[in-house]
Design a protein around this motif. Structure first.
Motif, PDB file in Angstrom:
ATOM      1  N   LYS B 236      89.025  21.848  61.936  1.00 28.84           N
ATOM      2  CA  LYS B 236      90.779  22.260  61.435  1.00 28.84           C
ATOM      3  C   LYS B 236      90.847  21.666  62.695  1.00 28.84           C
ATOM      4  CE  LYS B 236      94.132  22.648  59.059  1.00 28.84           C
ATOM      5  NZ  LYS B 236      94.802  22.732  57.314  1.00 28.84           N
ATOM      6  N   GLY B 237      92.153  20.950  63.301  1.00 27.74           N
ATOM      7  CA  GLY B 237      92.775  20.830  64.841  1.00 27.74           C
ATOM      8  C   GLY B 237      93.993  19.829  64.560  1.00 27.74           C
ATOM      9  N   GLU B 238      94.526  19.768  65.386  1.00 25.18           N
ATOM     10  CA  GLU B 238      95.362  18.239  65.613  1.00 25.18           C
ATOM     11  C   GLU B 238      95.363  18.266  67.153  1.00 25.18           C
ATOM     12  OE1 GLU B 238      99.552  19.224  63.781  1.00 25.18           O
ATOM     13  OE2 GLU B 238     100.020  19.763  65.783  1.00 25.18           O
ATOM     14  N   PHE B 239      96.033  16.746  67.202  1.00 23.53           N
ATOM     15  CA  PHE B 239      95.711  15.981  68.197  1.00 23.53           C
ATOM     16  C   PHE B 239      97.669  15.342  68.593  1.00 23.53           C
ATOM     17  CE2 PHE B 239      95.007  12.472  71.404  1.00 23.53           C
ATOM     18  CZ  PHE B 239      95.035  12.943  72.284  1.00 23.53           C
ATOM     19  N   ASN B 240      98.192  15.860  70.204  1.00 28.83           N
ATOM     20  CA  ASN B 240      99.170  15.348  69.917  1.00 28.83           C
ATOM     21  C   ASN B 240      99.752  14.645  71.603  1.00 28.83           C
ATOM     22  OD1 ASN B 240     101.869  16.303  68.888  1.00 28.83           O
ATOM     23  ND2 ASN B 240      99.754  18.286  68.929  1.00 28.83           N
ATOM     24  N   LEU B 241     100.066  13.355  71.006  1.00 26.04           N
ATOM     25  CA  LEU B 241      99.686  12.391  72.099  1.00 26.04           C
ATOM     26  C   LEU B 241     101.823  11.921  72.765  1.00 26.04           C
ATOM     27  CD1 LEU B 241      98.095  10.800  74.381  1.00 26.04           C
ATOM     28  CD2 LEU B 241      98.546   9.235  73.201  1.00 26.04           C
ATOM     29  N   GLY B 250     104.169  12.026  80.838  1.00 23.06           N
ATOM     30  CA  GLY B 250     103.358  12.219  79.309  1.00 23.06           C
ATOM     31  C   GLY B 250     103.018  13.355  79.330  1.00 23.06           C
ATOM     32  N   THR B 251     102.146  14.138  77.482  1.00 19.56           N
ATOM     33  CA  THR B 251     102.007  15.186  77.635  1.00 19.56           C
ATOM     34  C   THR B 251     100.463  14.824  76.321  1.00 19.56           C
ATOM     35  OG1 THR B 251     103.815  15.775  77.278  1.00 19.56           O
ATOM     36  CG2 THR B 251     101.810  17.483  76.400  1.00 19.56           C
ATOM     37  N   SER B 252      99.163  15.322  76.673  1.00 18.61           N
ATOM     38  CA  SER B 252      98.928  15.506  75.542  1.00 18.61           C
ATOM     39  C   SER B 252      98.278  16.746  75.299  1.00 18.61           C
ATOM     40  CB  SER B 252      97.728  15.049  76.197  1.00 18.61           C
ATOM     41  OG  SER B 252      96.684  15.295  76.873  1.00 18.61           O
ATOM     42  N   SER B 253      97.929  17.369  74.018  1.00 18.04           N
ATOM     43  CA  SER B 253      97.353  18.576  73.387  1.00 18.04           C
ATOM     44  C   SER B 253      96.694  18.679  72.091  1.00 18.04           C
ATOM     45  CB  SER B 253      98.453  19.495  73.341  1.00 18.04           C
ATOM     46  OG  SER B 253      98.606  20.622  72.870  1.00 18.04           O
ATOM     47  N   LEU B 254      95.653  19.363  72.130  1.00 18.13           N
ATOM     48  CA  LEU B 254      94.657  18.878  71.298  1.00 18.13           C
ATOM     49  C   LEU B 254      94.208  20.455  71.555  1.00 18.13           C
ATOM     50  CD1 LEU B 254      92.290  17.910  69.491  1.00 18.13           C
ATOM     51  CD2 LEU B 254      91.277  18.195  72.029  1.00 18.13           C
ATOM     52  N   ILE B 255      94.204  20.463  69.831  1.00 19.96           N
ATOM     53  CA  ILE B 255      93.334  22.464  68.821  1.00 19.96           C
ATOM     54  C   ILE B 255      92.817  21.928  67.732  1.00 19.96           C
ATOM     55  CG2 ILE B 255      95.633  22.348  67.909  1.00 19.96           C
ATOM     56  CD1 ILE B 255      95.772  25.115  68.149  1.00 19.96           C
ATOM     57  N   LEU B 256      91.438  22.431  67.945  1.00 19.17           N
ATOM     58  CA  LEU B 256      90.841  22.463  67.639  1.00 19.17           C
ATOM     59  C   LEU B 256      90.036  24.174  67.137  1.00 19.17           C
ATOM     60  CD1 LEU B 256      87.611  19.764  68.861  1.00 19.17           C
ATOM     61  CD2 LEU B 256      89.767  20.225  66.368  1.00 19.17           C
ATOM     62  N   GLY B 257      89.560  23.828  65.039  1.00 16.34           N
ATOM     63  CA  GLY B 257      89.161  25.329  65.043  1.00 16.34           C
ATOM     64  C   GLY B 257      88.070  25.309  63.958  1.00 16.34           C
ATOM     65  N   SER B 258      87.391  26.184  63.749  1.00 17.72           N
ATOM     66  CA  SER B 258      86.301  26.161  62.426  1.00 17.72           C
ATOM     67  C   SER B 258      85.662  27.477  62.450  1.00 17.72           C
ATOM     68  CB  SER B 258      85.517  25.257  62.677  1.00 17.72           C
ATOM     69  OG  SER B 258      84.891  24.949  60.823  1.00 17.72           O
ATOM     70  N   GLN B 259      85.310  27.769  61.106  1.00 19.61           N
ATOM     71  CA  GLN B 259      84.039  28.810  61.343  1.00 19.61           C
ATOM     72  C   GLN B 259      82.534  28.229  61.790  1.00 19.61           C
ATOM     73  OE1 GLN B 259      84.107  29.742  57.730  1.00 19.61           O
ATOM     74  NE2 GLN B 259      82.292  31.295  57.187  1.00 19.61           N
ATOM     75  N   LEU B 260      82.351  29.388  62.409  1.00 19.87           N
ATOM     76  CA  LEU B 260      81.803  29.269  63.470  1.00 19.87           C
ATOM     77  C   LEU B 260      79.957  29.605  62.900  1.00 19.87           C
ATOM     78  CD1 LEU B 260      80.767  29.353  66.358  1.00 19.87           C
ATOM     79  CD2 LEU B 260      80.824  31.403  66.811  1.00 19.87           C
ATOM     80  N   PHE B 261      79.602  30.221  62.212  1.00 10.89           N
ATOM     81  CA  PHE B 261      78.817  30.177  61.042  1.00 10.89           C
ATOM     82  C   PHE B 261      78.470  30.102  59.975  1.00 10.89           C
ATOM     83  CE2 PHE B 261      78.142  33.438  64.944  1.00 10.89           C
ATOM     84  CZ  PHE B 261      77.033  32.782  65.599  1.00 10.89           C
ATOM     85  N   LYS B 262      77.555  29.552  58.717  1.00 13.28           N
ATOM     86  CA  LYS B 262      78.252  29.296  57.888  1.00 13.28           C
ATOM     87  C   LYS B 262      78.396  30.525  56.738  1.00 13.28           C
ATOM     88  CE  LYS B 262      76.981  25.466  55.137  1.00 13.28           C
ATOM     89  NZ  LYS B 262      75.819  24.052  55.368  1.00 13.28           N
ATOM     90  N   PRO B 756      96.490  14.965  62.726  1.00 18.31           N
ATOM     91  CA  PRO B 756      96.136  16.180  61.952  1.00 18.31           C
ATOM     92  C   PRO B 756      94.665  15.630  62.542  1.00 18.31           C
ATOM     93  CG  PRO B 756      97.771  15.387  60.818  1.00 18.31           C
ATOM     94  CD  PRO B 756      97.218  14.957  62.024  1.00 18.31           C
ATOM     95  N   LEU B 757      93.622  16.619  62.326  1.00 13.24           N
ATOM     96  CA  LEU B 757      92.396  16.192  61.961  1.00 13.24           C
ATOM     97  C   LEU B 757      91.574  17.390  61.142  1.00 13.24           C
ATOM     98  CD1 LEU B 757      91.684  16.179  66.004  1.00 13.24           C
ATOM     99  CD2 LEU B 757      91.511  14.527  64.427  1.00 13.24           C
ATOM    100  N   ASN B 758      90.737  16.937  60.051  1.00  7.62           N
ATOM    101  CA  ASN B 758      90.203  17.428  59.216  1.00  7.62           C
ATOM    102  C   ASN B 758      88.959  17.241  58.724  1.00  7.62           C
ATOM    103  OD1 ASN B 758      91.694  20.063  57.449  1.00  7.62           O
ATOM    104  ND2 ASN B 758      93.077  18.341  57.325  1.00  7.62           N
TER     105      ASN B 758
END
Lengths: 185, 766
Positions: B236-241, B250-262, B756-758
């Motif tokens: 899950k995450g989000e990319f902003n431009l 100009g601004t760019s921002s990225l956030i990404l996250g998830s569960q590491l191990f299943k 939004p990233l999924n």
């Protein structure tokens, strides 16, 4: 490489990166302050009578810089009537050992600096004698010609005009400005 | 993010099915959003103590557990990883339950009475509102909250002002940790990446006491998203431009996250922001040296099981901020000349380059946080944080061959610890008891402005709340002990000063739900603040203001008494939030002009001294939204503040003038468009002669916003456009310290693309 191993490496990398970034050295709260790098504590005007070669001075000195204690020396300029003086200005930082002569820096970067003299109430004519590399006046050296006996003041100002110097007083900001009382007696 | 909290209405609809043998019971249920009675999907339902029994509700808000044994069950219900609820009951038959989850306005799991969905909230900003402000500084994000104005230094530095108070009197909490930088300086902005914030709230109730005693002005809380993602198999995450015309930023921002191990509940998140902007432009000219750059990143790891939640968070913030060249004055004559001149002394074109003078700030935070759920009603939280702040200020050099380093170099390192015990007895009583400790070291190299010091402190607090049918009472009490050792150099002599402070703080808040639509909130609080090092010991020239500031080492702490009455009215058509407040501050530390001017090598400078006065501040903050036909709406908000010294009734300087904002818009499911006009009056309440020039005249600004959502293939996008100063009006703001030197920026358009990233991580290659 197994996926889990890769992930563990990622965790370790993140944590090391985090701590590693904190490693910069911080001084202790008890560290003594450094002397200000660009302080001018003292302005010294040296007047040489062009006829007799007699030398007199007028000094403004504030050894702890702006704020803090009051100036330690603040002279009145005393000149003889109907005399021509060659006047040299010295800017000093007396907190340094040996005393740092800042006038040398001003001379080197004359194209960014200008001394401005403003007289009120005294019969005096001031003419700047030196020029910068662009042939604009500088003012470290000047001729002061006095006339009849009078009282008043002379303001000595150093303008810092990087890139905007045009020979006039208006542009730039003021590095030094002292209103010397002046007597022609 | 909206916080979904507890529930007032829990409806148990037990139904009897045929009896089955011991481990064949079914528990099914529906989770409903009490705000709009719609089912809530993606609510996490966990059966505590039973391994692997954790599911999310489907689109209809439904969940089902099969093959359960006859036992005492403990259910943990959470949505969007915010506050959660616990339910305990004995399962003796097939059961179906309906759970109403409610949106909350508050930070610390607070019971609220009314449904408050995407409402215009005076003291809180949510993700949707933040979307429209992205690309600005963290302080610019905050200004949508009622009572918050910006204290600016040129176009590049802004810090939040809460009902006229700022700097040492306003505490900013970043991710639950009190931000510790050189907060005393009016030109020192909070060092927080604006893209970390998913919610910003002005804490008004006793919950603020958990974090600080000295929030005389207020406590602002910046909340990031949780590291614990809802769906384990999703990245899950989000990319902003973001692009802005004024400053060509100009601004760019990225956030990404998830569960590491299943198989292990370990979660990760990384985030980074890059920002660059060049010289800003007023309607008539470019402002020389007003570029900024920013590079930030953060990483978080979290572990969560039924009983334990553990998080480690690291963030680094780095910025370089250009200071408007025309504001650099050598002495008072330069300053007076700058006032009279309508055009800037330094002509500039557009450039991204940042020259002296500028500020360079680096702020790092390392935080660990652990939370143990002892049983269904009590938990323990332990937080440790280390902050390292390094601020460098580079002044204009007199000669270019002189020294190249910074003129000021400030270091402040802070270690804080907090331990809290939280007990919540389902929905009636909740209390938190805790301990705080701080160790802080401040040092500097370069020119003296504030001394080096050690600051050690400890505090104990107790916060409790009780709920009755229509009433809710919250109270908080905190006791602080503080010890400061300051190291002052006078020439070659070191003077060591020891200062000790200890005092109590309290806060009470009473809510009364008059009807479904109407709520009254009364709050009363007192806070105290010890004098800050600059107020005690500063003694020197403030270059930017061409004045000499003199501290007073005999200053005593100041104490505030704040009373406020808040009214919230909320129906489908009309929403009103209004707040009246009165604040007395005894021993208010104020910088006032003092005679005579002091002679320096740059001429005579006016002298300002820190003195203590008793002051009164009264104000009104109001926000209203009226929904009209066909998705049209009208919004109106305003701030009014009157601040005076108690004896002489002299107005306090640097207080925000009256302002109001009117917005007209249309919001459909596809798009939102609004046009706004903001009026700011002249500050008439000012003491003649207390400022170099009279406050600037009032002004009206216009702007508009457009936002829409669309999809390219399966990827959703959010896009929005904002225009500030639509007519490119020429104006100056009283709350900008560079009002003497230059106009405010003119027309500016900002465009934002948010993606939004999924991604599904279902690479089941086993």
């Amino acid at each position: 490489m197994k996926k889990n191993q890769k992930k563990s490496i990622l965790i370790i990398a993140i944590i090391t990166l985090s701590f590693g970034a904190c490693k910069e050295k911080t001084p202790s709260p008890t560290t003594p302050p450094q002397n200000e790098s660009e302080l001018i504590t003292t302005v010294k005007l040296v007047f040489t009578d062009t006829a007799t070669k007699a030398v007199s001075t007028a000094v403004f000195s504030d050894l702890d810089g702006p704020g803090g204690n009051a100036p330690t020396q603040f002279d009145t300029i005393r000149l003889k009537p109907n005399t021509v003086y060659q006047t040299a200005i010295y800017l000093l930082d007396e907190t340094k050992t040996p005393v740092d002569s800042i006038s040398n820096e001003v001379l080197e970067e004359g194209q960014d600096h200008l001394f401005v003299f403003t007289k009120v109430g005294v019969n005096l004519n001031i003419q700047i004698a030196d020029k910068d590399i662009n042939s604009l006046p500088l003012g470290l050296l000047s001729y002061w010609s006095t006339a009849a006996v009078s009282n008043g003041s002379v303001s000595v100002a150093l303008k810092h005009q990087p890139g905007v110097k045009d020979g006039s007083a208006a542009p730039g900001e003021t590095d030094v400005e002292i209103l010397f009382p002046c007597r022609i007696q | 993010m909206k916080s979904i909290v507890i529930t007032l209405q829990l409806l148990f609809a037990f139904s009897l099915f045929s009896q089955k043998s011991d481990c064949h019971f079914t528990l099914k249920g529906t989770v409903i959003d009490s705000a709009d009675n719609k089912p809530l999907s993606l609510t996490n339902i966990e059966l505590i103590g039973i391994k692997g029994k954790s599911i999310s509700t489907d689109k209809l808000g439904q969940f089902i557990f099969a093959n359960l044994c006859s036992d005492s069950l403990e259910l943990h219900i959470s949505h969007l990883q915010c506050e959660h609820i616990h339910l305990r009951f004995k399962l003796t038959k097939d059961t179906s339950i309906v759970i109403y989850l409610q949106h909350s306005n508050h930070a610390i799991g607070k019971v609220t009475f009314t449904a408050k969905a995407e409402q215009d909230n005076l003291d809180k900003l949510n993700l949707r509102k933040l979307d429209m402000q992205k690309g600005g500084s963290i302080a610019e994000l905050m200004q949508g909250i009622g009572g918050i104005t910006l204290l600016k230094t040129g176009g590049t530095i802004s810090k939040p002002m809460v009902n006229g108070l700022h700097s040492n009197r306003v505490i900013v909490l970043n991710n639950g940790i009190r931000q510790e930088g050189q907060n005393w300086g009016m030109e020192h902005a909070p060092e927080i990446d604006a893209f970390l914030a998913t919610e910003i709230e002005l804490l008004k109730g006793p919950e603020a006491l958990r974090y600080a005693a000295d929030g005389v002005g207020g406590v602002l809380m910046v909340k990031p998203a949780s590291v614990f993602t809802e769906n384990a198999q999703q990245l899950k995450g989000e990319f902003n431009l973001i692009g802005a015309t004024n400053g060509r930023g100009g601004t760019s921002s990225l956030i990404l996250g998830s569960q590491l191990f299943k198989l292990h509940p370990i979660y990760w998140r990384v985030q980074g922001t890059l920002k660059r902007s060049g010289n800003l432009k007023t309607p008539d000219y470019f402002l020389a040296n007003t570029g900024t750059s920013e590079a930030n990143y953060s990483a978080a790891l979290g572990y969560q099981n039924e009983r334990l939640k553990f998080e480690i968070f690291y963030s680094a913030f780095q910025t370089k901020i250009g200071i408007y060249k025309g504001a650099h004055v050598g002495n008072i004559n330069d300053l007076l000349k700058a006032f009279q001149s309508d055009t800037p002394m330094y002509k500039a074109d557009f450039t991204y380059a940042i020259d002296r003078s500028y500020q360079q700030v680096n702020h790092q935070l390392l935080k660990t946080n652990a939370e143990w759920q002892l049983n269904s009603s009590s938990s323990v939280q332990l937080t440790l944080a280390y902050q390292k702040n390094h601020r460098q200020e580079y002044d204009v050099l007199r000669t270019s061959n002189a020294f190249k380093g910074p003129d000021f170099d400030y270091y402040i390192n802070t270690l804080t610890g907090d331990m809290a015990f939280i007990k919540s007895n389902l929905h009636k009583v909740k209390w938190t008891a805790g301990l705080n400790a701080i160790h802080q070291a401040n040092s500097y190299t370069g020119r003296f402005f504030i001394p080096g010091f050690y600051n050690k402190g400890a505090a104990a607090y107790f916060i409790a709340e009780r709920t009755w049918a229509k009433w809710q009472l919250e109270t908080g009490f905190r006791y602080d002990y503080k010890h400061i050792t300051a190291y002052l150099w006078r020439g070659n002599n070191l003077h060591v000063r020891n200062l000790q402070f200890n005092n109590a703080t309290y806060a009470i808040q009473l809510h009364y739900q008059k009807s479904k639509a109407l709520e009254y909130i009364f709050s009363s609080a007192s806070a105290w603040r010890p004098p800050a090092p600059n107020e005690l010991y500063s003694n020197g020239l403030h270059q930017g203001l061409a004045s000499i500031e003199i501290g007073d080492s005999a200053l005593k702490p100041e104490r505030s008494y704040h009373n406020a009455f808040q009214l919230k009215y909320n129906t489908k058509k009309i929403k009103i939030e209004a707040e009246v407040y009165q604040k007395y501050i005894l021993g208010f530390i104020n910088l006032v002009p003092s005679m005579p001017p002091q002679l320096t090598i740059r001429g005579a400078f006016p002298v300002y001294e820190y003195v203590q006065q008793n002051v009164r501040m009264s104000g009104l903050n109001m926000a209203m939204k009226l929904d009209l036909k066909k998705f049209y709406y009208v919004k109106l908000s305003s701030n009014l503040l009157v601040a005076s010294e108690l004896n002489t009734h002299a107005p306090l300087s640097q207080m925000p003038p009256f302002s109001g904002k009117l917005t007209v818009g249309k919001s459909t499911k596809k798009y939102m468009f609004q046009l706004w006009g903001q009026g700011v009056a002249k500050q008439y309440r000012y003491l003649q002669g207390s400022d170099y020039v009279a406050p600037p005249k009032g002004y009206v600004l216009w702007g508009c916003d457009l936002s829409t959502e669309f999809k390219i293939k399966l990827q959703p996008f959010r896009f929005n456009l904002s225009i500030n100063n639509l007519l490119s009006s020429k104006y100056r703001s009283y709350l900008n310290r560079f009002r003497y030197f230059a106009d405010e920026p003119g027309f500016g358009l900002t465009a934002r693309l948010i993606m939004p990233l999924n991604c599904n991580l279902n690479n089941n290659k086993k």
